[in-house]
Design a protein around this motif. Sequence first.
Motif, short mmCIF file in Angstrom:
data_model
loop_
_atom_site.label_atom_id
_atom_site.label_comp_id
_atom_site.label_asym_id
_atom_site.label_seq_id
_atom_site.Cartn_x
_atom_site.Cartn_y
_atom_site.Cartn_z
N LYS A 186 0.83 -1.21 0.00
CA LYS A 186 0.00 0.00 0.00
C LYS A 186 0.87 1.26 0.00
O LYS A 186 0.57 2.24 -0.70
CB LYS A 186 -0.93 -0.01 1.20
N ILE A 187 1.94 1.25 0.79
CA ILE A 187 2.86 2.41 0.82
C ILE A 187 3.52 2.59 -0.54
O ILE A 187 3.62 3.70 -1.07
CB ILE A 187 3.91 2.23 1.92
N THR A 188 3.96 1.48 -1.13
CA THR A 188 4.57 1.54 -2.47
C THR A 188 3.58 2.02 -3.51
O THR A 188 3.94 2.74 -4.44
CB THR A 188 5.11 0.15 -2.85
N SER A 189 2.31 1.65 -3.34
CA SER A 189 1.27 2.06 -4.29
C SER A 189 1.10 3.57 -4.30
O SER A 189 0.82 4.17 -5.35
CB SER A 189 -0.06 1.38 -3.96
N VAL A 190 1.24 4.20 -3.14
CA VAL A 190 1.14 5.67 -3.08
C VAL A 190 2.27 6.31 -3.89
O VAL A 190 2.05 7.26 -4.65
CB VAL A 190 1.17 6.14 -1.61
N VAL A 191 3.48 5.77 -3.74
CA VAL A 191 4.63 6.29 -4.51
C VAL A 191 4.40 6.07 -6.01
O VAL A 191 4.69 6.94 -6.83
CB VAL A 191 5.93 5.61 -4.04
N ILE A 192 3.85 4.91 -6.35
CA ILE A 192 3.56 4.61 -7.76
C ILE A 192 2.54 5.60 -8.31
O ILE A 192 2.66 6.07 -9.45
CB ILE A 192 3.06 3.17 -7.91
N LEU A 193 1.53 5.93 -7.51
CA LEU A 193 0.51 6.87 -7.95
C LEU A 193 1.10 8.24 -8.26
O LEU A 193 0.75 8.87 -9.27
CB LEU A 193 -0.58 6.99 -6.88
#
Length: 228
Positions: free
Chosen positions: A10-17
Amino acid sequence: MFEEQATKVKITSVVILVGMSSMLAAVVTDHWAVLSPRVEKFNATCEAAHFGLWRLCKKSIFIVEEDPQGKGCGPISLPGAENCSYFKHFTSGEEAEVFEVKTQKEYNISAAAIAIFSLFFMILGTLCLIFSFGKGRDYLLRPAGMFFAFAGLCIIISVEVMRQSVKRMIDSDETIWIEYYYSWSFTCACASFTLLILSGIALLLISMPHMPRNPWETCMDAEPDTLD
Protein backbone atom coordinates in the motif's frame (compact mmCIF):
# COMPACT_ATOMS: atom_id res chain seq x y z
CA MET A 1 -1.17 -11.59 1.17
CA PHE A 2 0.35 -11.24 4.64
CA GLU A 3 -0.53 -8.21 6.74
CA GLU A 4 3.01 -6.81 6.81
CA GLN A 5 3.40 -7.41 3.08
CA ALA A 6 0.06 -5.72 2.36
CA THR A 7 1.12 -2.62 4.31
CA LYS A 8 4.35 -2.35 2.31
CA VAL A 9 2.45 -2.76 -0.94
CA LYS A 10 0.00 0.00 0.00
CA ILE A 11 2.86 2.41 0.82
CA THR A 12 4.57 1.54 -2.47
CA SER A 13 1.27 2.06 -4.29
CA VAL A 14 1.14 5.67 -3.08
CA VAL A 15 4.63 6.29 -4.51
CA ILE A 16 3.56 4.61 -7.76
CA LEU A 17 0.51 6.87 -7.95
CA VAL A 18 2.73 9.95 -7.70
CA GLY A 19 5.05 8.54 -10.37
CA MET A 20 2.15 7.79 -12.70
CA SER A 21 0.78 11.31 -12.24
CA SER A 22 4.18 12.77 -13.07
CA MET A 23 4.46 10.63 -16.19
CA LEU A 24 1.01 11.59 -17.45
CA ALA A 25 1.78 15.26 -16.85
CA ALA A 26 5.01 14.93 -18.84
CA VAL A 27 3.49 13.02 -21.76
CA VAL A 28 0.44 15.22 -22.36
CA THR A 29 2.06 18.64 -21.84
CA ASP A 30 4.37 20.61 -24.13
CA HIS A 31 6.87 22.22 -21.77
CA TRP A 32 9.77 19.80 -22.20
CA ALA A 33 12.11 22.42 -23.65
CA VAL A 34 11.99 26.19 -24.18
CA LEU A 35 13.80 27.70 -27.18
CA SER A 36 14.82 31.31 -27.65
CA PRO A 37 16.13 33.15 -30.76
CA ARG A 38 18.60 36.01 -30.66
CA VAL A 39 17.10 39.44 -30.02
CA GLU A 40 18.58 41.97 -32.43
CA LYS A 41 16.64 45.04 -31.31
CA PHE A 42 14.47 46.12 -28.41
CA ASN A 43 11.01 47.68 -28.25
CA ALA A 44 10.02 44.97 -30.74
CA THR A 45 8.36 41.57 -30.79
CA CYS A 46 10.31 38.30 -30.84
CA GLU A 47 9.14 34.68 -30.92
CA ALA A 48 10.16 32.13 -28.29
CA ALA A 49 8.97 28.53 -28.39
CA HIS A 50 8.29 25.58 -26.13
CA PHE A 51 7.45 22.03 -27.18
CA GLY A 52 6.79 18.52 -25.96
CA LEU A 53 6.30 15.11 -27.53
CA TRP A 54 3.37 16.09 -29.70
CA ARG A 55 3.31 19.79 -30.57
CA LEU A 56 5.21 23.07 -30.78
CA CYS A 57 3.98 26.37 -29.32
CA LYS A 58 5.42 29.71 -30.44
CA LYS A 59 4.85 32.79 -28.33
CA SER A 60 5.22 36.41 -29.46
CA ILE A 61 6.85 38.45 -26.70
CA PHE A 62 7.37 42.20 -26.71
CA ILE A 63 10.93 42.94 -25.55
CA VAL A 64 11.58 46.34 -23.98
CA GLU A 65 15.05 45.87 -22.52
CA GLU A 66 17.86 43.33 -22.67
CA ASP A 67 17.60 40.24 -20.54
CA PRO A 68 20.46 40.38 -17.99
CA GLN A 69 20.84 36.58 -18.16
CA GLY A 70 21.37 36.42 -21.92
CA LYS A 71 20.54 37.79 -25.37
CA GLY A 72 17.60 35.54 -26.10
CA CYS A 73 13.89 36.19 -26.33
CA GLY A 74 12.06 35.77 -23.08
CA PRO A 75 11.54 34.61 -20.46
CA ILE A 76 8.69 32.48 -21.78
CA SER A 77 6.54 33.47 -18.78
CA LEU A 78 6.12 37.01 -20.16
CA PRO A 79 2.67 37.77 -21.61
CA GLY A 80 2.16 37.38 -25.33
CA ALA A 81 0.08 35.77 -28.07
CA GLU A 82 0.64 31.99 -28.33
CA ASN A 83 0.10 29.74 -31.33
CA CYS A 84 0.39 25.95 -31.04
CA SER A 85 0.39 23.27 -33.72
CA TYR A 86 1.12 19.55 -33.84
CA PHE A 87 4.27 18.25 -35.47
CA LYS A 88 4.09 17.51 -39.18
CA HIS A 89 4.42 13.75 -38.75
CA PHE A 90 1.04 13.86 -36.98
CA THR A 91 -0.76 16.73 -38.76
CA SER A 92 0.21 19.34 -41.31
CA GLY A 93 0.81 22.97 -40.48
CA GLU A 94 3.17 25.82 -41.18
CA GLU A 95 4.55 26.00 -37.65
CA ALA A 96 5.13 22.25 -37.57
CA GLU A 97 6.96 22.42 -40.91
CA VAL A 98 9.29 25.13 -39.61
CA PHE A 99 10.02 23.04 -36.54
CA GLU A 100 10.68 19.89 -38.55
CA VAL A 101 13.31 21.65 -40.68
CA LYS A 102 15.23 22.62 -37.55
CA THR A 103 15.36 19.21 -35.89
CA GLN A 104 15.45 15.51 -36.70
CA LYS A 105 12.02 14.03 -37.43
CA GLU A 106 13.13 10.56 -36.41
CA TYR A 107 14.13 11.75 -32.94
CA ASN A 108 10.68 13.17 -32.20
CA ILE A 109 8.84 10.11 -33.53
CA SER A 110 11.08 7.85 -31.43
CA ALA A 111 10.59 9.87 -28.23
CA ALA A 112 6.80 9.86 -28.65
CA ALA A 113 6.66 6.13 -29.49
CA ILE A 114 8.80 5.17 -26.49
CA ALA A 115 6.58 7.29 -24.23
CA ILE A 116 3.55 5.34 -25.50
CA PHE A 117 5.30 2.07 -24.60
CA SER A 118 5.92 3.53 -21.14
CA LEU A 119 2.20 4.22 -20.72
CA PHE A 120 1.40 0.68 -21.90
CA PHE A 121 3.72 -0.87 -19.29
CA MET A 122 2.28 1.44 -16.64
CA ILE A 123 -1.26 0.25 -17.41
CA LEU A 124 -0.21 -3.42 -17.24
CA GLY A 125 1.57 -2.81 -13.93
CA THR A 126 -1.50 -1.08 -12.50
CA LEU A 127 -3.77 -4.01 -13.46
CA CYS A 128 -1.38 -6.53 -11.89
CA LEU A 129 -1.09 -4.45 -8.72
CA ILE A 130 -4.86 -4.12 -8.33
CA PHE A 131 -5.50 -7.85 -8.82
CA SER A 132 -2.66 -8.76 -6.44
CA PHE A 133 -4.81 -7.67 -3.49
CA GLY A 134 -7.12 -10.61 -4.16
CA LYS A 135 -6.79 -13.68 -1.97
CA GLY A 136 -3.93 -15.90 -3.10
CA ARG A 137 -2.85 -13.54 -5.90
CA ASP A 138 0.22 -11.96 -4.34
CA TYR A 139 2.26 -13.66 -7.07
CA LEU A 140 1.10 -10.78 -9.33
CA LEU A 141 3.36 -8.39 -7.38
CA ARG A 142 6.36 -9.66 -9.30
CA PRO A 143 5.07 -8.88 -12.83
CA ALA A 144 3.66 -5.60 -11.49
CA GLY A 145 7.12 -4.60 -10.27
CA MET A 146 8.67 -5.56 -13.60
CA PHE A 147 6.09 -3.59 -15.59
CA PHE A 148 6.58 -0.44 -13.48
CA ALA A 149 10.35 -0.76 -13.79
CA PHE A 150 10.01 -1.13 -17.59
CA ALA A 151 7.77 1.96 -17.64
CA GLY A 152 10.43 3.94 -15.79
CA LEU A 153 13.16 2.77 -18.16
CA CYS A 154 11.07 3.68 -21.22
CA ILE A 155 10.34 7.20 -20.02
CA ILE A 156 14.02 7.92 -19.26
CA ILE A 157 14.95 6.65 -22.73
CA SER A 158 12.34 9.02 -24.15
CA VAL A 159 13.90 11.83 -22.09
CA GLU A 160 17.34 11.09 -23.50
CA VAL A 161 16.04 10.92 -27.08
CA MET A 162 14.34 14.29 -26.62
CA ARG A 163 17.53 15.74 -25.11
CA GLN A 164 19.55 14.60 -28.12
CA SER A 165 16.91 16.09 -30.42
CA VAL A 166 17.21 19.49 -28.75
CA LYS A 167 21.00 19.31 -28.80
CA ARG A 168 21.14 18.53 -32.52
CA MET A 169 18.66 21.29 -33.24
CA ILE A 170 20.70 23.87 -31.33
CA ASP A 171 23.98 22.71 -32.91
CA SER A 172 22.56 22.90 -36.44
CA ASP A 173 24.00 25.59 -38.71
CA GLU A 174 20.49 26.46 -39.93
CA THR A 175 18.94 26.94 -36.50
CA ILE A 176 17.47 30.27 -35.38
CA TRP A 177 17.62 29.29 -31.70
CA ILE A 178 20.58 30.39 -29.58
CA GLU A 179 19.37 29.50 -26.09
CA TYR A 180 17.38 26.66 -24.59
CA TYR A 181 16.51 25.11 -21.25
CA TYR A 182 14.44 22.17 -20.07
CA SER A 183 11.16 23.05 -18.40
CA TRP A 184 8.75 21.46 -15.91
CA SER A 185 7.42 18.71 -18.20
CA PHE A 186 10.99 17.45 -18.57
CA THR A 187 11.33 17.52 -14.76
CA CYS A 188 8.10 15.52 -14.39
CA ALA A 189 9.44 12.87 -16.76
CA CYS A 190 12.68 12.54 -14.78
CA ALA A 191 10.76 12.38 -11.49
CA SER A 192 8.45 9.66 -12.85
CA PHE A 193 11.48 7.60 -13.88
CA THR A 194 12.94 7.77 -10.37
CA LEU A 195 9.65 6.95 -8.62
CA LEU A 196 8.59 4.14 -10.95
CA ILE A 197 11.95 2.39 -11.11
CA LEU A 198 12.31 2.47 -7.32
CA SER A 199 8.71 1.34 -6.81
CA GLY A 200 9.16 -1.49 -9.29
CA ILE A 201 12.27 -2.72 -7.46
CA ALA A 202 10.42 -2.39 -4.14
CA LEU A 203 7.55 -4.58 -5.39
CA LEU A 204 10.03 -7.20 -6.59
CA LEU A 205 11.70 -7.26 -3.16
CA ILE A 206 8.35 -7.42 -1.37
CA SER A 207 7.27 -10.36 -3.53
CA MET A 208 10.36 -12.40 -2.62
CA PRO A 209 9.76 -15.51 -0.45
CA HIS A 210 9.95 -15.14 3.33
CA MET A 211 13.53 -15.51 4.59
CA PRO A 212 14.33 -17.56 7.72
CA ARG A 213 14.45 -15.57 10.97
CA ASN A 214 17.54 -17.46 12.22
CA PRO A 215 20.66 -18.32 10.20
CA TRP A 216 20.39 -22.04 11.13
CA GLU A 217 16.83 -22.33 9.80
CA THR A 218 16.02 -23.38 6.28
CA CYS A 219 13.19 -21.90 4.29
CA MET A 220 11.19 -25.09 4.91
CA ASP A 221 11.81 -25.06 8.67
CA ALA A 222 10.82 -21.39 9.19
CA GLU A 223 7.38 -20.94 10.73
CA PRO A 224 4.90 -19.49 8.24
CA ASP A 225 3.37 -16.09 8.93
CA THR A 226 -0.27 -15.88 9.93
CA LEU A 227 -2.72 -15.20 7.12
CA ASP A 228 -5.27 -12.38 7.33
